[in-house]
Write an enzyme that holds these catalytic residues in place. Structure first.
Site, PDB file in Angstrom:
ATOM      1  CG  ASP A  71      -5.803  24.833  -2.415  1.00 36.12           C
ATOM      2  OD1 ASP A  71      -4.762  24.802  -1.734  1.00 36.12           O
ATOM      3  OD2 ASP A  71      -5.805  24.707  -3.667  1.00 36.12           O
TER       4      ASP A  71
ATOM      5  CB  ALA B  62      13.646  21.018  -3.792  1.00 36.98           C
TER       6      ALA B  62
ATOM      7  CE1 TYR C 248       7.502  16.548   1.825  1.00 40.97           C
ATOM      8  CE2 TYR C 248       9.490  15.312   2.380  1.00 40.97           C
ATOM      9  CZ  TYR C 248       8.341  15.991   2.784  1.00 40.97           C
ATOM     10  OH  TYR C 248       8.036  16.104   4.118  1.00 40.97           O
TER      11      TYR C 248
ATOM     12  CG  LEU D  92       9.310   1.213   4.938  1.00 39.69           C
ATOM     13  CD1 LEU D  92       9.338   0.404   3.638  1.00 39.69           C
ATOM     14  CD2 LEU D  92      10.727   1.424   5.463  1.00 39.69           C
TER      15      LEU D  92
ATOM     16  CB  THR E 227      10.963  17.041   6.199  1.00 36.48           C
ATOM     17  OG1 THR E 227      11.811  15.913   6.022  1.00 36.48           O
ATOM     18  CG2 THR E 227      11.144  17.933   4.970  1.00 36.48           C
ATOM     19  CG  ASP E 228      15.086  14.343   8.669  1.00 38.54           C
ATOM     20  OD1 ASP E 228      14.262  14.159   7.745  1.00 38.54           O
ATOM     21  OD2 ASP E 228      15.549  13.398   9.357  1.00 38.54           O
ATOM     22  CD  GLU E 229      12.557  13.158   3.340  1.00 41.49           C
ATOM     23  OE1 GLU E 229      12.631  13.206   2.108  1.00 41.49           O
ATOM     24  OE2 GLU E 229      11.782  12.395   3.960  1.00 41.49           O
TER      25      GLU E 229
ATOM     26  CG  ASP F 141      -6.921  18.255   5.128  1.00 36.06           C
ATOM     27  OD1 ASP F 141      -6.002  17.869   5.867  1.00 36.06           O
ATOM     28  OD2 ASP F 141      -7.105  17.791   3.966  1.00 36.06           O
TER      29      ASP F 141
ATOM     30  CE  LYS G 264       7.483  20.486   4.567  1.00 38.89           C
ATOM     31  NZ  LYS G 264       6.111  20.861   5.038  1.00 38.89           N
TER      32      LYS G 264
HETATM   33  P1  NAD Z   1       0.004  13.697   4.954  1.00 41.72           P
HETATM   34  O1  NAD Z   1       0.314  13.561   3.495  1.00 41.72           O
HETATM   35  O2  NAD Z   1      -0.434  12.503   5.716  1.00 41.72           O
HETATM   36  O3  NAD Z   1      -1.141  14.806   5.151  1.00 41.72           O
HETATM   37  C1  NAD Z   1      -1.146  16.022   4.455  1.00 41.72           C
HETATM   38  C2  NAD Z   1      -2.511  16.666   4.669  1.00 41.72           C
HETATM   39  O4  NAD Z   1      -2.505  17.927   3.989  1.00 41.72           O
HETATM   40  C3  NAD Z   1      -3.669  15.844   4.093  1.00 41.72           C
HETATM   41  O5  NAD Z   1      -4.740  15.831   5.002  1.00 41.72           O
HETATM   42  C4  NAD Z   1      -4.049  16.621   2.821  1.00 41.72           C
HETATM   43  O6  NAD Z   1      -5.432  16.484   2.494  1.00 41.72           O
HETATM   44  C5  NAD Z   1      -3.697  18.043   3.226  1.00 41.72           C
HETATM   45  N1  NAD Z   1      -3.425  18.897   2.073  1.00 41.72           N
HETATM   46  C6  NAD Z   1      -2.621  18.619   1.003  1.00 41.72           C
HETATM   47  N2  NAD Z   1      -2.624  19.667   0.145  1.00 41.72           N
HETATM   48  C7  NAD Z   1      -3.422  20.623   0.697  1.00 41.72           C
HETATM   49  C8  NAD Z   1      -3.805  21.937   0.302  1.00 41.72           C
HETATM   50  N3  NAD Z   1      -3.366  22.462  -0.846  1.00 41.72           N
HETATM   51  N4  NAD Z   1      -4.626  22.633   1.116  1.00 41.72           N
HETATM   52  C9  NAD Z   1      -5.082  22.102   2.281  1.00 41.72           C
HETATM   53  N5  NAD Z   1      -4.760  20.864   2.706  1.00 41.72           N
HETATM   54  C10 NAD Z   1      -3.936  20.133   1.921  1.00 41.72           C
HETATM   55  O7  NAD Z   1       1.284  14.369   5.610  1.00 41.72           O
HETATM   56  P2  NAD Z   1       1.929  14.108   7.038  1.00 41.72           P
HETATM   57  O8  NAD Z   1       2.785  12.909   6.972  1.00 41.72           O
HETATM   58  O9  NAD Z   1       0.864  14.218   8.064  1.00 41.72           O
HETATM   59  O10 NAD Z   1       2.907  15.373   7.130  1.00 41.72           O
HETATM   60  C11 NAD Z   1       2.453  16.600   7.709  1.00 41.72           C
HETATM   61  C12 NAD Z   1       3.565  17.620   7.628  1.00 41.72           C
HETATM   62  O11 NAD Z   1       4.709  17.127   8.320  1.00 41.72           O
HETATM   63  C13 NAD Z   1       4.039  17.923   6.202  1.00 41.72           C
HETATM   64  O12 NAD Z   1       4.290  19.302   6.108  1.00 41.72           O
HETATM   65  C14 NAD Z   1       5.315  17.119   6.048  1.00 41.72           C
HETATM   66  O13 NAD Z   1       6.191  17.728   5.136  1.00 41.72           O
HETATM   67  C15 NAD Z   1       5.842  17.165   7.469  1.00 41.72           C
HETATM   68  N6  NAD Z   1       6.702  16.039   7.854  1.00 41.72           N
HETATM   69  C16 NAD Z   1       6.238  14.757   7.737  1.00 41.72           C
HETATM   70  C17 NAD Z   1       7.048  13.696   8.146  1.00 41.72           C
HETATM   71  C18 NAD Z   1       6.562  12.267   8.056  1.00 41.72           C
HETATM   72  O14 NAD Z   1       7.347  11.355   8.345  1.00 41.72           O
HETATM   73  N7  NAD Z   1       5.327  12.004   7.697  1.00 41.72           N
HETATM   74  C19 NAD Z   1       8.330  13.940   8.665  1.00 41.72           C
HETATM   75  C20 NAD Z   1       8.766  15.275   8.770  1.00 41.72           C
HETATM   76  C21 NAD Z   1       7.932  16.312   8.374  1.00 41.72           C
HETATM   77  P1  TYD Z   2       9.176   6.656   3.045  1.00 41.63           P
HETATM   78  O1  TYD Z   2       8.240   6.102   4.075  1.00 41.63           O
HETATM   79  O2  TYD Z   2       8.645   6.905   1.679  1.00 41.63           O
HETATM   80  O3  TYD Z   2       9.797   7.990   3.678  1.00 41.63           O
HETATM   81  P2  TYD Z   2      11.006   8.936   3.120  1.00 41.63           P
HETATM   82  O4  TYD Z   2      11.267   8.615   1.720  1.00 41.63           O
HETATM   83  O5  TYD Z   2      10.420  10.294   3.288  1.00 41.63           O
HETATM   84  O6  TYD Z   2      12.164   8.666   4.029  1.00 41.63           O
HETATM   85  O7  TYD Z   2      10.410   5.679   2.905  1.00 41.63           O
HETATM   86  C1  TYD Z   2      11.223   5.353   4.013  1.00 41.63           C
HETATM   87  C2  TYD Z   2      12.405   4.528   3.490  1.00 41.63           C
HETATM   88  O8  TYD Z   2      11.906   3.287   3.005  1.00 41.63           O
HETATM   89  C3  TYD Z   2      13.111   5.191   2.328  1.00 41.63           C
HETATM   90  O9  TYD Z   2      14.516   4.916   2.451  1.00 41.63           O
HETATM   91  C4  TYD Z   2      12.559   4.483   1.105  1.00 41.63           C
HETATM   92  C5  TYD Z   2      12.237   3.090   1.622  1.00 41.63           C
HETATM   93  N1  TYD Z   2      11.071   2.422   1.013  1.00 41.63           N
HETATM   94  C6  TYD Z   2      11.204   1.099   0.542  1.00 41.63           C
HETATM   95  O10 TYD Z   2      12.283   0.478   0.610  1.00 41.63           O
HETATM   96  N2  TYD Z   2      10.085   0.502   0.021  1.00 41.63           N
HETATM   97  C7  TYD Z   2       8.882   1.146  -0.079  1.00 41.63           C
HETATM   98  O11 TYD Z   2       7.904   0.551  -0.592  1.00 41.63           O
HETATM   99  C8  TYD Z   2       8.785   2.500   0.414  1.00 41.63           C
HETATM  100  C9  TYD Z   2       7.485   3.267   0.330  1.00 41.63           C
HETATM  101  C10 TYD Z   2       9.910   3.094   0.952  1.00 41.63           C
END
Ligand code: NAD
Ligand code: TYD
Length: 376
Positions: free
Chosen positions: A85, A182, A180, A220, A155-157, A59, A184
């Site tokens: 990295d 795109a 983001y 959020l 992600t589903d995005e 990480d 992924k």
């Molecule tokens: P996060 O942002 O909390 O954590 C990302 C981690 O990656 C951090 O610890 C950061 O230090 C590390 N990192 C970033 N760039 C790096 C690099 N170049 N080399 C090594 N480490 C690096 O993310 P998260 O929410 O835990 O998401 C994890 C994965 O799940 C991601 O791939 C994200 O796209 C995917 N995902 C997240 C969600 C969500 O709701 N959070 C939903 C669907 C998919």
């Molecule tokens: P977020 O947690 O950023 O996840 P994602 O954009 O990946 O879905 O946001 C979740 C939803 O909440 C999204 O529709 C954007 C909205 N949102 C707000 O309304 N206010 C906020 O301050 C944030 C961060 C997100």
């Protein structure tokens, strides 16, 4: 509703009713991004449960990575942290040589849509070049290996935005809208291309919005909890009618454990608890829960909700059909949304030191830059 739902307790993933055959037996796992939100929850779940498996966490410790999340693993003989990295090919190669990984579980990414709008290139670099670097190293290292696997977390995005009807399935065409999404989508295509062209053994999961312990308060749910506890305004983008499909991170981790062992080669699994909510509904539930728990008059914290300018290109709705994962691998989530939100609010209230540490000066500066011009 909350009271009865809150009785649904989180049960251990070992109780998953899994009749599938073992497809992969991880022995030495490279976990990337294990200091982030989902990666750290995954390590906390897996490291004590599999003492015979070696875990190396690579990480970069960006603003999103936090070793505080992993304090419980201190002293674990099967866990090792490396700061670095994923796009550093020499480092990744030397780690493969040293540890002879059987498995990669790839979480590391730039993960926040708002940040991707202000700094898209950072997303291209980590999410695409970083993923390509891992794949390229793995394909050379695993040329003559048996029982190896690259699991990519996505992600589903990548599927874009739904209207008020319909759901995403594994067959939905890609249509990413934000930088983001795109980046992924690009990483997903690279993983499948390595599988198709070089025969790299892989599995891939696309998951809905996660929530739970250790999530950075740029997202959020922790943002709302943090600001509500401090009685600060809560920014609601647009009219608050956008819909997200919420999955507790512990359920995501049990799904990943299941896919890693029982998922079939080259398969994609969509992961979700199928719990949709409009943002406004979700935030009102959170503020009402905080009123309950802190003894504030019911409805008081709703007054903190402030409608602000919408996110550019804001996807309207995400919703996943997770039948493939449920039917094929027998996975099922343990939390519905009310129970998961109650667990999450309690966790943040019980860990003020974690929130204090993460919501430091740089977070405050980010928050002010992001929102104050829109007037919350
Ligand atoms: P996060 O942002 O909390 O954590 C990302 C981690 O990656 C951090 O610890 C950061 O230090 C590390 N990192 C970033 N760039 C790096 C690099 N170049 N080399 C090594 N480490 C690096 O993310 P998260 O929410 O835990 O998401 C994890 C994965 O799940 C991601 O791939 C994200 O796209 C995917 N995902 C997240 C969600 C969500 O709701 N959070 C939903 C669907 C998919
Ligand atoms: P977020 O947690 O950023 O996840 P994602 O954009 O990946 O879905 O946001 C979740 C939803 O909440 C999204 O529709 C954007 C909205 N949102 C707000 O309304 N206010 C906020 O301050 C944030 C961060 C997100």
């Amino acid at each position: 509703m909350l009271t009865s739902a809150s009785r649904i307790a989180f049960r251990q993933t070992s109780r998953i009713m899994n009749s599938s055959a073992l497809q992969h037996e991880p022995k030495r796992i490279l976990v990337t991004g294990g200091a982030g939100f989902i990666g750290s929850n995954f390590l906390l779940h897996m490291v004590p449960k599999y003492p015979g498996v070696q875990f190396v966490n690579l990480d970069l410790l960006t603003y999103a990575g936090n070793l505080l999340n992993l304090q419980r693993l201190e002293g674990s003989g099967n866990y090792h942290f490396v700061e670095g990295d994923i796009a550093d090919g020499d480092l990744v190669r030397s780690l493969f040589e040293e540890h002879d990984f059987t498995t990669v579980v790839h979480f590391a990414a730039e993960s926040h849509v708002d940040r991707s709008i202000s700094d898209p290139l950072a997303f291209v670099r980590t999410n695409m070049v970083g993923t390509a670097t891992l794949l390229e190293t793995a394909r050379h290292a695993w040329k003559n290996s048996q029982d190896v696997r690259f699991h990519h977390i996505s992600t589903d995005e990548v599927f874009g935005s739904l209207g008020s009807e319909g759901v995403f399935t594994e067959e939905t065409p890609y249509d990413p809208k934000s930088p983001y999404a795109a980046s992924k989508a690009g990483s997903d295509h690279l993983v499948r291309a390595y599988g198709h062209t070089y025969g790299l053994p892989y599995t891939l999961s696309n998951t809905s919005n996660n929530y739970g312990p250790f999530q950075h308060p740029e997202k959020l749910i922790p943002l709302v909890i943090l600001r509500c506890l401090k009685e600060e305004s809560i920014p609601m983008y647009g009219d608050g009618m956008n819909v997200r499909d919420w999955l507790h991170v512990h359920d995501h981790c049990s799904a990943l454990e299941c896919i890693l062992k029982y998922g079939r080669d080259s398969q994609t699994y969509l992961v979700s608890a199928e719990q949709e909510s409009t943002n406004l509904n979700l935030v009102q539930t959170l503020t009402d829960l905080i009123d309950d728990i802190t003894g504030r008059p019911q409805g008081r914290s709703r007054e903190l909700i402030t409608f602000v300018e919408d996110r550019p290109g804001h996807d309207f709705r995400y919703a996943i059909d997770a039948q493939h994962l449920r039917n094929e691998l027998g996975w099922k989530p343990q939390y519905d949304l009310p129970a998961g939100l109650l667990h999450t609010v309690r966790w943040y209230i019980e860990h003020p030191e974690w929130l204090e540490a993460i919501a430091d000066e740089s977070y405050q500066q980010y928050f002010e830059k992001q929102y104050l011009s829109s007037g919350p």
